[in-house]
Scaffold this active site. Structure first.
Site, PDB file in Angstrom:
ATOM      1  N   ALA A  65      32.044  35.810  45.454  1.00  0.00           N
ATOM      2  CA  ALA A  65      31.518  36.270  46.736  1.00  0.00           C
ATOM      3  C   ALA A  65      32.689  36.259  47.719  1.00  0.00           C
ATOM      4  O   ALA A  65      33.683  35.553  47.514  1.00  0.00           O
ATOM      5  CB  ALA A  65      30.419  35.332  47.197  1.00  0.00           C
ATOM      6  N   GLY A 108      30.721  34.260  42.261  1.00  0.00           N
ATOM      7  CA  GLY A 108      29.778  35.377  42.258  1.00  0.00           C
ATOM      8  C   GLY A 108      30.137  36.454  41.239  1.00  0.00           C
ATOM      9  O   GLY A 108      29.254  37.185  40.783  1.00  0.00           O
ATOM     10  N   GLU A 111      28.668  35.260  38.159  1.00  0.00           N
ATOM     11  CA  GLU A 111      27.209  35.342  38.332  1.00  0.00           C
ATOM     12  C   GLU A 111      26.715  36.778  38.214  1.00  0.00           C
ATOM     13  O   GLU A 111      25.663  37.043  37.625  1.00  0.00           O
ATOM     14  CB  GLU A 111      26.834  34.729  39.690  1.00  0.00           C
ATOM     15  CG  GLU A 111      27.106  33.225  39.703  1.00  0.00           C
ATOM     16  CD  GLU A 111      27.004  32.619  41.094  1.00  0.00           C
ATOM     17  OE1 GLU A 111      27.826  32.982  41.962  1.00  0.00           O
ATOM     18  OE2 GLU A 111      26.112  31.793  41.319  1.00  0.00           O
ATOM     19  N   GLU A 131      33.174  27.184  42.794  1.00  0.00           N
ATOM     20  CA  GLU A 131      32.693  26.942  44.162  1.00  0.00           C
ATOM     21  C   GLU A 131      32.904  25.501  44.618  1.00  0.00           C
ATOM     22  O   GLU A 131      33.102  25.243  45.804  1.00  0.00           O
ATOM     23  CB  GLU A 131      31.205  27.299  44.274  1.00  0.00           C
ATOM     24  CG  GLU A 131      30.914  28.787  44.187  1.00  0.00           C
ATOM     25  CD  GLU A 131      30.673  29.284  42.754  1.00  0.00           C
ATOM     26  OE1 GLU A 131      31.027  28.562  41.797  1.00  0.00           O
ATOM     27  OE2 GLU A 131      30.141  30.397  42.612  1.00  0.00           O
TER      28      GLU A 131
HETATM   29  N1  CAA Z   1      36.870  36.263  48.688  1.00  0.00           N
HETATM   30  C1  CAA Z   1      37.653  36.887  49.563  1.00  0.00           C
HETATM   31  N2  CAA Z   1      38.916  37.272  49.272  1.00  0.00           N
HETATM   32  C2  CAA Z   1      39.392  36.978  48.049  1.00  0.00           C
HETATM   33  C3  CAA Z   1      38.620  36.314  47.087  1.00  0.00           C
HETATM   34  C4  CAA Z   1      37.284  35.961  47.435  1.00  0.00           C
HETATM   35  N3  CAA Z   1      36.453  35.363  46.580  1.00  0.00           N
HETATM   36  N4  CAA Z   1      39.373  36.161  45.974  1.00  0.00           N
HETATM   37  C5  CAA Z   1      40.556  36.714  46.231  1.00  0.00           C
HETATM   38  N5  CAA Z   1      40.584  37.216  47.480  1.00  0.00           N
HETATM   39  C6  CAA Z   1      41.690  37.892  48.165  1.00  0.00           C
HETATM   40  C7  CAA Z   1      42.782  36.899  48.552  1.00  0.00           C
HETATM   41  O1  CAA Z   1      42.441  36.239  49.759  1.00  0.00           O
HETATM   42  C8  CAA Z   1      43.953  37.815  48.669  1.00  0.00           C
HETATM   43  O2  CAA Z   1      43.893  38.505  49.910  1.00  0.00           O
HETATM   44  P1  CAA Z   1      45.192  38.564  50.865  1.00  0.00           P
HETATM   45  O3  CAA Z   1      46.164  39.411  50.067  1.00  0.00           O
HETATM   46  O4  CAA Z   1      44.664  39.241  52.075  1.00  0.00           O
HETATM   47  O5  CAA Z   1      45.674  37.169  51.052  1.00  0.00           O
HETATM   48  C9  CAA Z   1      43.719  38.847  47.575  1.00  0.00           C
HETATM   49  O6  CAA Z   1      42.318  38.778  47.267  1.00  0.00           O
HETATM   50  C10 CAA Z   1      44.497  38.560  46.304  1.00  0.00           C
HETATM   51  O7  CAA Z   1      44.194  37.228  45.910  1.00  0.00           O
HETATM   52  P2  CAA Z   1      45.306  36.134  45.571  1.00  0.00           P
HETATM   53  O8  CAA Z   1      46.542  36.405  46.348  1.00  0.00           O
HETATM   54  O9  CAA Z   1      44.668  34.792  45.718  1.00  0.00           O
HETATM   55  O10 CAA Z   1      45.572  36.480  44.037  1.00  0.00           O
HETATM   56  P3  CAA Z   1      46.131  35.476  42.909  1.00  0.00           P
HETATM   57  O11 CAA Z   1      46.446  36.342  41.731  1.00  0.00           O
HETATM   58  O12 CAA Z   1      47.205  34.604  43.455  1.00  0.00           O
HETATM   59  O13 CAA Z   1      44.873  34.509  42.547  1.00  0.00           O
HETATM   60  C11 CAA Z   1      42.576  34.031  42.064  1.00  0.00           C
HETATM   61  C12 CAA Z   1      43.742  35.042  41.919  1.00  0.00           C
HETATM   62  C13 CAA Z   1      42.869  32.788  41.205  1.00  0.00           C
HETATM   63  C14 CAA Z   1      41.316  34.713  41.512  1.00  0.00           C
HETATM   64  C15 CAA Z   1      42.391  33.625  43.538  1.00  0.00           C
HETATM   65  O14 CAA Z   1      42.330  34.793  44.340  1.00  0.00           O
HETATM   66  C16 CAA Z   1      41.154  32.822  43.822  1.00  0.00           C
HETATM   67  O15 CAA Z   1      41.109  31.634  43.511  1.00  0.00           O
HETATM   68  N6  CAA Z   1      40.112  33.450  44.429  1.00  0.00           N
HETATM   69  C17 CAA Z   1      38.926  32.789  44.847  1.00  0.00           C
HETATM   70  C18 CAA Z   1      38.052  32.418  43.650  1.00  0.00           C
HETATM   71  C19 CAA Z   1      36.796  31.703  44.141  1.00  0.00           C
HETATM   72  O16 CAA Z   1      36.840  30.627  44.672  1.00  0.00           O
HETATM   73  N7  CAA Z   1      35.615  32.334  43.913  1.00  0.00           N
HETATM   74  C20 CAA Z   1      34.354  31.791  44.337  1.00  0.00           C
HETATM   75  C21 CAA Z   1      33.993  32.320  45.689  1.00  0.00           C
HETATM   76  S1  CAA Z   1      32.552  31.543  46.391  1.00  0.00           S
HETATM   77  C22 CAA Z   1      31.259  32.234  45.559  1.00  0.00           C
HETATM   78  O17 CAA Z   1      31.416  33.112  44.744  1.00  0.00           O
HETATM   79  C23 CAA Z   1      29.900  31.687  45.919  1.00  0.00           C
HETATM   80  C24 CAA Z   1      28.813  32.147  45.041  1.00  0.00           C
HETATM   81  O18 CAA Z   1      28.265  31.442  44.234  1.00  0.00           O
HETATM   82  C25 CAA Z   1      28.298  33.474  45.073  1.00  0.00           C
END
Ligand code: CAA
Length: 257
Positions: A65, A108, A111, A131
């Site tokens: 998400a 998400g 999911e 999360e």
């Molecule tokens: N939401 C918003 N933006 C996101 C995102 C997310 N879930 N995941 C990645 N992005 C964005 C980053 O902020 C980044 O944007 P900027 O260039 O503007 O900084 C861009 O996508 C590229 O991401 P990274 O630079 O982080 O890429 P990476 O290759 O270094 O890492 C990754 C990849 C390990 C997937 C890392 O992006 C990450 O950990 N993302 C978040 C994963 C996460 O925590 N997901 C759960 C979200 S909460 C949820 O989903 C609740 C639910 O149950 C529904």
């Protein structure tokens, strides 16, 4: 409705939907949800479409998400909007949807893949519910669907640690139906979808409905539900055609009736 965050293509009887927010690794915000709901409602309503494939990019199916959209929300906003409830509509799609997952399927994203009817994974796929690292929990059904798919031990470990599962581990655990090479993923998913779309449409709906019933009911009720749907198909022209075609050693020709 013109889409900005997804791409939709029709290939004969198969709809291919591609998540397309590369700048955010396909993070699922409200716009993605609205566009997916619109696209899948159109798919479900179109008698010429029999099966869909939902995919992302080579790097990410979806990285969760959209954290930036949620960051400033409080409990009143979340509760009033019943945030994430819209995804329930996605799960009410009656025709089958195959998730073709390469790269990250996190939070998400994992999911959403699990809301599809089965997951074909590229060898590059990584699944996780991270999360807890954001001081929250899954919110789109992950704690329930992951536990049903892989059992308590793995689901609990994944939710509590946020660690990712490789494609191989996901296949061993029963989260994905098959692993294919990343290069072949979408073509293989489209081929599988085309096969499903070539079956008698009512039988496809009934098969999806009854397998899903296994998640909602006890064994006795589930078996009864299966039997009644099986009986119901004997009221269709396609059942007569399918069995006649077998006996006459020819391919069935379906009318969807
Ligand atoms: N939401 C918003 N933006 C996101 C995102 C997310 N879930 N995941 C990645 N992005 C964005 C980053 O902020 C980044 O944007 P900027 O260039 O503007 O900084 C861009 O996508 C590229 O991401 P990274 O630079 O982080 O890429 P990476 O290759 O270094 O890492 C990754 C990849 C390990 C997937 C890392 O992006 C990450 O950990 N993302 C978040 C994963 C996460 O925590 N997901 C759960 C979200 S909460 C949820 O989903 C609740 C639910 O149950 C529904």
């Amino acid at each position: 409705m013109p889409y900005e965050t997804i791409l939709v293509e029709r290939r004969d009887r198969v709809t291919l939907v591609t998540l397309n927010r590369p700048q955010a690794l396909n993070a699922l915000n409200s716009q993605v949800l609205a566009e997916l709901l619109d696209a899948f409602a159109a798919f479900d309503a179109d008698p010429d479409q029999g099966c869909a494939v939902l995919t992302g990019s080579a790097k990410a199916f979806a990285a969760g998400a959209d954290i930036k959209e949620m960051q400033a929300q409080g409990i009143a906003d979340m509760y009033a909007a019943d945030f994430f409830a819209g995804w329930d509509r996605f799960t009410r799609t009656r025709k089958p949807i195959i998730a073709a997952v390469a790269g990250f399927a996190l939070g998400g994203g994992c999911e959403l893949a699990m809301m599809c009817d089965f997951i074909l994974a590229a060898d590059t796929a990584k699944f996780g519910q991270p999360e807890v690292k954001l001081a929250v929990t899954p919110g789109m059904g992950g704690s329930q669907r992951l536990t049903r798919a892989v059992g308590k031990a793995k689901a609990m470990e994944m939710c509590l640690t946020g660690r990712m599962m490789s494609a191989e581990e996901a296949e061993r655990a029963g989260l994905v139906s098959r692993i294919v090479s990343a290069d072949d993923l979408v073509e293989e998913a489209l081929k599988t979808a085309a096969m499903i779309a070539s079956m008698a449409p009512l039988a496809v709906l009934a098969n999806k409905e009854m397998v899903n019933a296994a998640f909602e009911t006890g064994l006795g009720m589930g078996v009864q539900f299966e039997r009644r749907l099986f009986h119901a198909l004997f009221g269709t022209a396609d059942q007569s055609e399918g069995m006649a075609a077998f006996v006459e050693k020819r391919a069935g020709v379906w009318t969807g009736k």
